[in-house]
Design an enzyme around this catalytic site. Sequence first.
Site, PDB file in Angstrom:
ATOM      1  CG  ASP A  28      25.797 -35.609  27.568  1.00 27.33           C
ATOM      2  OD1 ASP A  28      25.456 -35.274  26.423  1.00 27.33           O
ATOM      3  OD2 ASP A  28      25.123 -36.379  28.278  1.00 27.33           O
ATOM      4  CG  ASP A  84      16.405 -32.857  27.006  1.00 25.49           C
ATOM      5  OD1 ASP A  84      16.794 -33.781  26.270  1.00 25.49           O
ATOM      6  OD2 ASP A  84      17.116 -31.876  27.301  1.00 25.49           O
TER       7      ASP A  84
END
Length: 496
Positions: free
Chosen positions: A254, A373
Amino acid sequence: MTEIIPAIDIIDGKVVRLTKGDYSLKTVYERDPVAAAMTFEQHGCRRLHMVDLDGAKAGRPVNTNIIEAVCSATNLHVDVGGGIRRDEDVALLLSAGVKQITAGSVAVRDRALVLGWIDKFGPEVIILGADIKDGRIAVSGWQETVDSGVEEFIASYAEAGIRTVICTDVGRDGTFQGPALQTYKELMKRFPDIEIVASGGVGTLKDIEALRRAGVRSVIVGKALYENRITLEEAMVAGGTIEGCAVRIIPCLDVKGGRVVKGTNFVNLRDAGDPVELASRYSEEGADELVFLDISATDEQRKTVADMVRSVAQAVNIPFTVGGGISSVEDASLLLTNGADKVSVNSAAVRDPELISRLAERFGSQCVVLAVDAARESDGNWQIYVNGGKVPTGIDLFEWVERGVSLGAGEILFTAINNDGTGKGYANDALARIASLVKVPLIASGGAGAPEHFAEAALEGRATGVLAASLFHYGKLRIGDLKEYLHQRGIKVRPS
């Protein structure tokens, strides 16, 4: 056992697939042939069938540089056909690293020339391309036929010692109508010492299982893989070349502001290192794939930095997925041409679901990862969130996953926001439900804190890939140790 041989057909430097050999019915996936070949090798393939379609039209090899790049980048046993007409053409391709040459139309039109190749280069080097159309041998890009049946054609070369024949049913090629089983059975009976390679019509795992039961030793599969009707590992299982799909270990990078970060429940981010250095380390340690996400790209309305993607891709030799801020075919093309193997879409796909279809049509479903998500709400239902997990959408997780796959997504990356960064384990109940709904690879993300969590995701959640960040970034768990643990639990993993 039936060996799976992926196919790469090339026009203008891009991977394409034709239907029934018709150039006007081509699908251009625009994927780098070298990246596609490397992915096939990573998944356990040993052989690759390549066709230089530009060369077939030109009457001479055209894409030799691409073919040489594939041979240099992989250890695949590559055979090539298309436009090969002279001794010099054969010698050029062999010097580029090609192992076998496929002679189709030229073997019909100039038997003396091809017999000369067999004598000069060896019968193990020359593959006979037997293309069948309406019961006759087809030539000139399958647009014409000659007065010769397939058995007669093969017999004319059998005495010269030909060892391999690729037999393509033109009428089935690219149609998913199933292979010409009876034809292959008859040919194997007539020529028991020749490897008959089946080609054309494969669209389901049942097709491959039927070929295996019939005793076909190898099959070329192309369009069914690119359009995600079957996955490569599923095909290899159906063919009996592997016992089951190996679980992939996938570190996630990330990135925000050029640094790898990690937080809890998508907040409280802290620095974890340089993306290029971490990517290189994970590749060396035996990671099966990498996922690179620019987690602020969508929220801050900016694009993933292409040169960073290029640097990471140059540092690794494993498949590499890139996501963050991808909202168009052009965005995806930029990333793929800079070294990514797959692209991941999330928020943009929720806002514009047809983006998934556009990407799949352009690059192939195998290049399109739908990142999802979601959080379990107080009522027990799972809701989709966008913009880095900040904005609820009211969309049901399971309905969205099914829709995404129907639109062309070739893989699901599911992150449970409630679990992310907690170290308490993956959301295995949700994973298992997703696995029961869709037939594409499924990556578990969010919550890994110990080796047993990875095992539970594979066994209970039926995940085919397990993704983690903090455990790997901060040295709490090494990839080699994790693979050894999973192996001891009886879970198939790839060697480090």
